[in-house]
Design an enzyme around this catalytic site. Sequence first.
Site, PDB file in Angstrom:
ATOM      1  N   ASP A 120     -22.831   4.448 -26.384  1.00 50.87           N
ATOM      2  CA  ASP A 120     -22.469   3.270 -25.590  1.00 50.87           C
ATOM      3  C   ASP A 120     -20.972   3.011 -25.510  1.00 50.87           C
ATOM      4  OD1 ASP A 120     -24.935   2.295 -24.583  1.00 50.87           O
ATOM      5  OD2 ASP A 120     -25.479   1.632 -26.592  1.00 50.87           O
ATOM      6  N   ASP A 180     -29.959   4.369 -19.457  1.00 46.36           N
ATOM      7  CA  ASP A 180     -28.742   3.568 -19.619  1.00 46.36           C
ATOM      8  C   ASP A 180     -27.499   4.449 -19.780  1.00 46.36           C
ATOM      9  OD1 ASP A 180     -31.208   2.643 -20.799  1.00 46.36           O
ATOM     10  OD2 ASP A 180     -30.196   0.849 -21.527  1.00 46.36           O
TER      11      ASP A 180
END
Length: 398
Positions: A120, A180
């Site tokens: 991330d 994602d």
Amino acid sequence: MLNKINYKNCVIAIAALALVNTSSFAQKVDVAKEFKFAEQQTNYMLEALKTADTSKGAVSPRTFENGKLKLVNSKDWTSGFFPGILWFLYDYTKDAQWKKQAEIFTAKIANEQYNKGTHDLGFMIYCSFGNGYKFTKDENYKKVIIQAARSLSTRFNPKAGVIRSWDHNADKWKYPVIIDNMMNLELLFEATKLTGDSSFYKIAVSHANHTMINHFRPNFSSYHVVDYNPETGAVIQKNTAQGYADESAWARGQAWGLYGYTMCYRETHDKRYLVQAQNIAKFIFTNPTMPKDLIPYWDYDDPAIPNTPRDVSAAAITSSALFELATYSRGNDYKEKAHTILANLSANYKAPLNSNGDFLLLHSTGHKPAKSEIDVPITYADYYYLEALLRSKQFVKN
């Protein structure tokens, strides 16, 4: 299984759609008014943060749940969104106070540039330092972006051709990759532009290509999680963690895919990515469970529709993506849909001033299966809402 779920929901949804307010369909949001609100609300947030509990290294607001403002430390995947919001406020207003605050909150997550334990870093570093560099050209921010890209690259497996998402739950997955992760590729593309090192670019393209092959169904809806064999690169299983079911279409996941492939087309000019984004958009907007106001339920295939939560964050991400997609796809109605989403968010999903934990938008859904962050404000919804507002300005006269 997916078609059966959608067919069953179709009958339920038709009755629900008639109840939706469509009065703002043709409207375009007053960007100046929305940013004035965002400034006011964020000022309240900054005051609240002065007395917030930071005893466990918390640096950034994430949500307001059970009557409490929830902050996270820099390692949380959402830590970069609040600094990004501050940079957006600075970009729009050119007010030095927002630049100062953006610098303060961006600095709080600088150590994550060395974090090799997460996929991330795009969310964490690019939304904060990336925007900071874009708006200031600060060379120190450039260095952080490059180092973060190096850290992210260590999670790439050439056999599988993708970047590993999670290191946890080894009993469930060997090498999990979530949709994602498409959002974190922008960091790698930027690093190639900043350094001239094409290795970052090649990793991003490989990940996008393998995700396009393995994550999507024939109708261009996306699985949430694809598990790979790290030794052979073969796909082991496809399932979900945050959606309703393995074969359902988790709303935010579809938004990540739309945004990710639109961005990949921008960075590569590979028309396969443009077509992929267009097909994802088609799935989203022809789905029979999509409400008329275009603010989706948290999962397009939840059989409880319409008696189930919306996900405003998915709508905000989608609107921002559509404004960009509209610049590459003449003759489509992407900008009209993007404006419709923004207008409805502003009219019906925006928080009253000095409420909602001082976040901007209501009614997001974080992780419903885990009973976490259901029908709450979430920082990434606000981030992509402001980004969509900024992107909408180029279409105001069109």
